[in-house]
Design an enzyme around this catalytic site. Sequence first.
Site, PDB file in Angstrom:
ATOM      1  N   ASP A 135      39.209  48.726  44.504  1.00 39.21           N
ATOM      2  CA  ASP A 135      40.245  47.684  44.418  1.00 39.21           C
ATOM      3  C   ASP A 135      39.626  46.294  44.586  1.00 39.21           C
ATOM      4  OD1 ASP A 135      41.927  49.847  44.307  1.00 39.21           O
ATOM      5  OD2 ASP A 135      42.745  49.598  46.331  1.00 39.21           O
ATOM      6  N   LYS A 178      51.562  30.832  38.965  1.00 40.36           N
ATOM      7  CA  LYS A 178      50.518  30.240  38.109  1.00 40.36           C
ATOM      8  C   LYS A 178      49.628  29.266  38.893  1.00 40.36           C
ATOM      9  CE  LYS A 178      52.602  31.007  33.695  1.00 40.36           C
ATOM     10  NZ  LYS A 178      53.700  30.651  32.856  1.00 40.36           N
TER      11      LYS A 178
END
Length: 387
Positions: free
Chosen positions: A89, A175
Amino acid sequence: MDRDQQRQILEFVDRFAREKVAPRAADIDRTGDFPRDLYAAAGKLGLFGLWIPEVFGGSGPNMVTPLLIAERLARDSAAFSLIYSNCGDATAPIVQAASEDLKRAYLPRIASGEIIPAFSLSEPAAGSDAASITTFAERRGDHYVLNGRKAWCTNGAVADVFVVFAKTDRQAGHKGVSAFLVPRDTPGFTRGTDEDLLGLRGSPTTPLFFDDAAIPVDNRLGTEGEGFKVAMTTLDEARLNCAAMAIGVATGALRLAVAYAGERVQFGKPIIQHQGMQFLLAEMTAQLAAARSLWETAMDLLANEHSRRASTYAAMAKLVATEAAMRVTTDAVQVLGGNGLSKAYPVERMMRDVKAFEIFDGTNQIQKMLIGRYLEKQGVPFAVDIG
Ligand SMILES: Cc1cc2nc3c(=O)[nH]c(=O)nc-3n(C[C@H](O)[C@H](O)[C@H](O)COP(=O)(O)OP(=O)(O)OC[C@H]3O[C@@H](n4cnc5c(N)ncnc54)[C@H](O)[C@@H]3O)c2cc1C
């Protein structure tokens, strides 16, 4: 990698699990100590290199084989399986988005097991709502200066390098998230006391603190604002990994329950011959088999396409496998009666260990939210012939 090579690796892993991991599992749980020697042994076997391209010292990247390994390790020790697979991960964002120089500096040492990576997104006030993180990375010339606090970092206490997600623009929502690679010896970066958890003991879960921690601009993974995408792509595989561990633990628990029921005699015959017990074991087996099939379908899909449909299957596999594992391990305790609650048998540990799988990599409520969003926007996710 062809099927023969994969089978060979899995045979090695089975032997490693049987001879080295299984005898230590109860002790790792009891002491909570990170098993460094087993980590090093897994490195020697080349198990970490599977996530890493050959040019950077690995033998991959290979998505499916490490998931199969995680499932097998978890049959004996969920904690060690997590310790192993968390490396994947944490390595995925580096493979996906780091510069060539960073890859060259870190990936070969991760592949050999010499250094341990960790993945840090969650914060005390930002768990399910990961886009609301407040750790901030301010650009100052050729450095970013990080300030903030992270929570729940798996392997945090022992890791050498951290993939850290921080805002670079507070107004831009998800974002505005960017990803960074932070070495453990960065001035201003410290770690807190490990959580004292119900299960998965031996895999340290650690809070992290950033107090004017400066890292070079080159340590950014991808472009500014790309961090959330990097995190979500990583989480698709992490969810299949979570499903893998859940299925592995449940398989271990089911085997123990069936063996015990075949030996334990009550009312003059082995309890497996009582219909009530057979029905319980049959339900456990069927639930686990169904979860395993869905997990395999989701792995096939994600190995072939990074689509919304594949993400939805990863969410479904995580949801179904972790719920099945919770039920199967709880029922395994029931099958063993009083012995199920005793630390003389592994099933109570298995039941404690699997609870975390319903919580991390996105709680199961969040998986349902993701599946629901797909249904709303795209409709039923099955292949055309069965949908
Ligand atoms: C053992 C362990 C290891 C971990 N390792 C890592 C790691 O390595 N790196 C990392 O970044 N994080 C890690 N985590 C953090 C983990 O991802 C979070 O715990 C998880 O995302 C949930 O966040 P939270 O604990 O803040 O719960 P919260 O988000 O506060 O949720 C609390 C409850 O509210 C529910 N809920 C929240 N929002 C909604 C909603 N919209 N609709 C319905 N229900 C909702 C949740 O499902 C949950 O039941 C780890 C956690 C654990 C326990």
